[in-house]
Write a protein that holds these residues in place. Structure first.
Motif, mmCIF file in Angstrom:
data_model
loop_
_atom_site.group_PDB
_atom_site.id
_atom_site.type_symbol
_atom_site.label_atom_id
_atom_site.label_comp_id
_atom_site.label_asym_id
_atom_site.label_seq_id
_atom_site.Cartn_x
_atom_site.Cartn_y
_atom_site.Cartn_z
ATOM 1 N N ILE A 80 0.837 -1.202 0.000
ATOM 2 C CA ILE A 80 0.000 0.000 0.000
ATOM 3 C C ILE A 80 0.868 1.246 0.000
ATOM 4 O O ILE A 80 0.644 2.196 -0.770
ATOM 5 C CB ILE A 80 -0.949 -0.006 1.218
ATOM 6 C CG1 ILE A 80 -1.924 -1.188 1.119
ATOM 7 C CG2 ILE A 80 -1.705 1.316 1.325
ATOM 8 C CD1 ILE A 80 -2.806 -1.370 2.339
ATOM 9 N N PHE A 196 -2.399 1.320 -8.187
ATOM 10 C CA PHE A 196 -3.711 0.910 -7.710
ATOM 11 C C PHE A 196 -3.768 -0.601 -7.488
ATOM 12 O O PHE A 196 -4.414 -1.077 -6.545
ATOM 13 C CB PHE A 196 -4.784 1.346 -8.713
ATOM 14 C CG PHE A 196 -4.845 2.830 -8.912
ATOM 15 C CD1 PHE A 196 -5.435 3.651 -7.957
ATOM 16 C CD2 PHE A 196 -4.285 3.411 -10.041
ATOM 17 C CE1 PHE A 196 -5.487 5.023 -8.131
ATOM 18 C CE2 PHE A 196 -4.329 4.778 -10.222
ATOM 19 C CZ PHE A 196 -4.928 5.599 -9.268
ATOM 20 N N ILE A 197 -3.073 -1.359 -8.341
ATOM 21 C CA ILE A 197 -3.023 -2.808 -8.155
ATOM 22 C C ILE A 197 -2.259 -3.149 -6.879
ATOM 23 O O ILE A 197 -2.651 -4.046 -6.124
ATOM 24 C CB ILE A 197 -2.366 -3.488 -9.369
ATOM 25 C CG1 ILE A 197 -3.191 -3.234 -10.640
ATOM 26 C CG2 ILE A 197 -2.244 -4.996 -9.142
ATOM 27 C CD1 ILE A 197 -2.577 -3.809 -11.896
ATOM 28 N N GLY A 200 -4.439 -2.452 -3.884
ATOM 29 C CA GLY A 200 -5.436 -3.518 -3.776
ATOM 30 C C GLY A 200 -4.835 -4.806 -3.260
ATOM 31 O O GLY A 200 -5.452 -5.517 -2.451
ATOM 32 N N LEU A 203 -4.315 -4.556 0.536
ATOM 33 C CA LEU A 203 -5.587 -4.736 1.248
ATOM 34 C C LEU A 203 -6.014 -6.200 1.227
ATOM 35 O O LEU A 203 -6.536 -6.728 2.218
ATOM 36 C CB LEU A 203 -6.663 -3.854 0.605
ATOM 37 C CG LEU A 203 -6.460 -2.341 0.754
ATOM 38 C CD1 LEU A 203 -7.488 -1.584 -0.075
ATOM 39 C CD2 LEU A 203 -6.538 -1.920 2.224
ATOM 40 N N PHE A 204 -5.771 -6.872 0.096
ATOM 41 C CA PHE A 204 -6.132 -8.281 -0.034
ATOM 42 C C PHE A 204 -5.309 -9.130 0.932
ATOM 43 O O PHE A 204 -5.841 -10.051 1.576
ATOM 44 C CB PHE A 204 -5.901 -8.740 -1.471
ATOM 45 C CG PHE A 204 -6.286 -10.172 -1.722
ATOM 46 C CD1 PHE A 204 -7.616 -10.535 -1.858
ATOM 47 C CD2 PHE A 204 -5.325 -11.162 -1.815
ATOM 48 C CE1 PHE A 204 -7.988 -11.853 -2.079
ATOM 49 C CE2 PHE A 204 -5.676 -12.480 -2.044
ATOM 50 C CZ PHE A 204 -7.013 -12.828 -2.176
#
Length: 218
Positions: A80, A196-197, A200, A203-204
């Motif tokens: 992140i 952005f990937i 994500g 967060l995953f």
């Protein structure tokens, strides 16, 4: 989603997120194919360099055998942070890719011929591997939290996905060298979506490791 499906998804997301810029580097490599610089040098070099990156990331898995999975998930903050940093420093990130690829191009010009013993021992192979490591050094920060907290079976699946995708990446880059329009679009618009990937993915990782439950239950 099953454990196997989760591991495959994690492997695919992590690989794509951390290796989109590698397509640009591979496009440069394949555009320089000659009698002294063959496709096999690129493929072997890419695998060798990527293996070095994976090996350097494995301490994350062994650390995960000691630290609880919920706490390991906090390492998901690394992707992140890297993603946010890339959003802030877009111009710097693009310049770094250009620098790495430019160094290879200049090096090739200074060394036009090499003795051919075998593909694995050829200096061109190690040159590709060195560029792969230099361009993918930041991947270690992503792979450590990914490996940490994974079970041995999940780690094996993720690594199988990784090394399969290296071959797929080489094939895609080679085919794109024959489609200049597509290659140009990918090099121009592929990089902006990477942050952005990564966000994500972070967060995953935190969700899959149960870190959000740990945070909200505190």
């Amino acid at each position: 989603m099953s454990r196997i499906g989760m591991a495959i998804a994690e492997g695919l997301i992590a690989f794509v997120a951390t290796n989109l810029d590698d397509i640009v580097v591979l496009l440069l490599f394949f555009s320089q194919i000659s009698a002294n610089f063959r496709r096999r040098h690129i493929v072997f070099g890419q695998y060798l360099g990527f293996a070095a990156i994976v090996f350097a990331s494995l301490p994350g898995f062994f650390g995960g055998l000691i630290v609880p999975r919920e706490w390991i998930g906090l390492l998901g903050l690394l992707p992140i942070i890297i993603g946010v940093k890339q959003l802030v420093d877009r111009d710097t990130e693009a310049a770094q890719v250009q620098t790495v690829t430019g160094e290879f191009e200049n090096s090739s010009c200074r060394n036009p011929t090499f003795s051919f013993f075998s593909s694995l021992l050829n200096p061109q192979t190690y040159k590709v591997a060195a560029v792969t490591v230099a361009n993918g050094g930041d991947n270690i920060s992503i792979y450590i939290p990914l490996f940490a907290g994974s079970q041995l079976a999940s780690l094996g699946i993720i690594l199988a996905v990784f090394f399969s995708m290296v071959g797929v990446w080489c094939a895609i880059a080679y085919l794109l060298t024959r489609q200049p329009t597509i290659a140009n679009l990918l090099s121009r618009y592929g990089q902006p979506i990477v942050p952005f990937i990564l966000i994500g993915l972070g967060l995953f990782i935190m969700y899959e490791r149960g870190t959000f439950r740990l945070i909200f239950s505190a």
